[in-house]
Design an enzyme around this catalytic site. Structure first.
Site, PDB file in Angstrom:
ATOM      1  N   ALA A   1       0.839  -1.188   0.000  1.00  0.00           N
ATOM      2  CA  ALA A   1       0.000   0.000   0.000  1.00  0.00           C
ATOM      3  C   ALA A   1       0.881   1.247   0.000  1.00  0.00           C
ATOM      4  CB  ALA A   1      -0.915  -0.013   1.220  1.00  0.00           C
TER       5      ALA A   1
ATOM      6  N   GLU B   1      -1.632  -9.283  -2.045  1.00  0.00           N
ATOM      7  CA  GLU B   1      -3.079  -9.478  -1.968  1.00  0.00           C
ATOM      8  C   GLU B   1      -3.740  -9.300  -3.333  1.00  0.00           C
ATOM      9  OE1 GLU B   1      -4.273  -8.128   2.509  1.00  0.00           O
ATOM     10  OE2 GLU B   1      -3.416  -6.590   1.221  1.00  0.00           O
TER      11      GLU B   1
ATOM     12  N   GLU C   1       3.184  -6.474   6.577  1.00  0.00           N
ATOM     13  CA  GLU C   1       2.497  -5.354   7.230  1.00  0.00           C
ATOM     14  C   GLU C   1       2.787  -5.248   8.722  1.00  0.00           C
ATOM     15  OE1 GLU C   1      -0.245  -6.280   3.707  1.00  0.00           O
ATOM     16  OE2 GLU C   1       1.142  -7.343   5.012  1.00  0.00           O
TER      17      GLU C   1
END
Length: 250
Positions: A64, A110, A130
């Site tokens: 991200a 993902e 993460e």
């Protein structure tokens, strides 16, 4: 604001390439919005029979966009529009192929897992790091990765060859051939009767997400739907006449 997603078409195969090289293709809100919108559009296009999602030689997507996330509050995380992106991916009925080279970490991993098939370069690395940022995956990483390779291995960073042996990827390609092989696989899918391909995708997903009895029931209903198509008539007639079928997606 420049586009961060490149889109092209080869016959019935659509190619979507993540294009944020300065940020290692991190999944920014803009990129997720553009990718989600394009996937929805292609899913309604009968001429798009398979979708390939790719990055660059160096990176598929390195997670991200942490810069965009760092100032997000708890309340904002609960209601942020990007949360809907992962639901958009699940809703896509058109078969999707992830073409992965280099890093596929966090959200990038993902994104690959949400696709139906994965072709990886020998340089590919998969992982969900993460926790090093004080969070956990939020786009399905803990669930899909553990289902495919098991709990223990889901905790690790995995190379392309390991991913192939564990069943995470469908094929490992040499450097500079990963996208070509992914497109070839997508063209193979695109030559199949498109309605049957979509129904088969739904049936396999039902196997992953439900118990055996419910999965068998879903498969039977989807089989009956396939029997009602013109492509089923064409496919069987072509087989009997020993000729190449001409599927119309009807």
């Amino acid at each position: 604001m420049r586009a961060v997603l490149e889109s092209s078409r080869e016959g019935h195969v659509a190619l979507l390439r993540l294009n944020r090289p300065e940020a290692r293709n991190a999944l920014s809100p803009q990129l997720m919005e553009e990718l989600g919108a394009e996937l929805e559009r292609l899913d309604l296009d009968p001429e798009a029979r398979c979708i390939v999602i790719a990055g660059s030689d160096e990176v598929f997507a390195a997670g991200a966009d942490i810069r965009a996330m760092s100032d997000r509050s708890f309340a904002e995380a609960l209601h942020h529009p990007t949360a809907g992106f992962w639901k958009q991916l699940v809703a896509v009925k058109t078969p999707m192929v992830a073409a992965v080279s280099g890093w596929a970490l966090g959200g990038g991993c993902e994104l690959a897992l949400a696709c139906d098939l994965i072709v990886a370069s020998e340089t590919a690395e998969f992982g969900q790091p993460e926790i090093t940022l004080g969070i956990i995956p939020g786009g399905g990483g803990t669930q899909r990765l553990a289902r495919v390779i098991g709990k223990q291995r889901a905790m690790e960073l995995i190379s392309a060859l390991e991913a192939e042996s564990l069943g995470l990827v469908n094929a490992v390609a040499p450097k500079r051939q990963w996208l070509e092989q992914a497109m070839e696989l997508a063209q193979t899918v695109a030559r199949r009767p498109p309605i049957a391909a979509r129904l088969a995708k739904q049936a396999v997903i039902a196997a992953e997400e439900s118990g055996l009895a419910a999965g068998l029931e879903a498969e039977r209903r989807l089989y009956e739907l396939a029997f009602a198509t013109e492509d089923r008539v064409e496919g069987m007639q072509a087989f009997l006449e020993k000729r190449r079928p001409d599927f119309k997606g009807r």
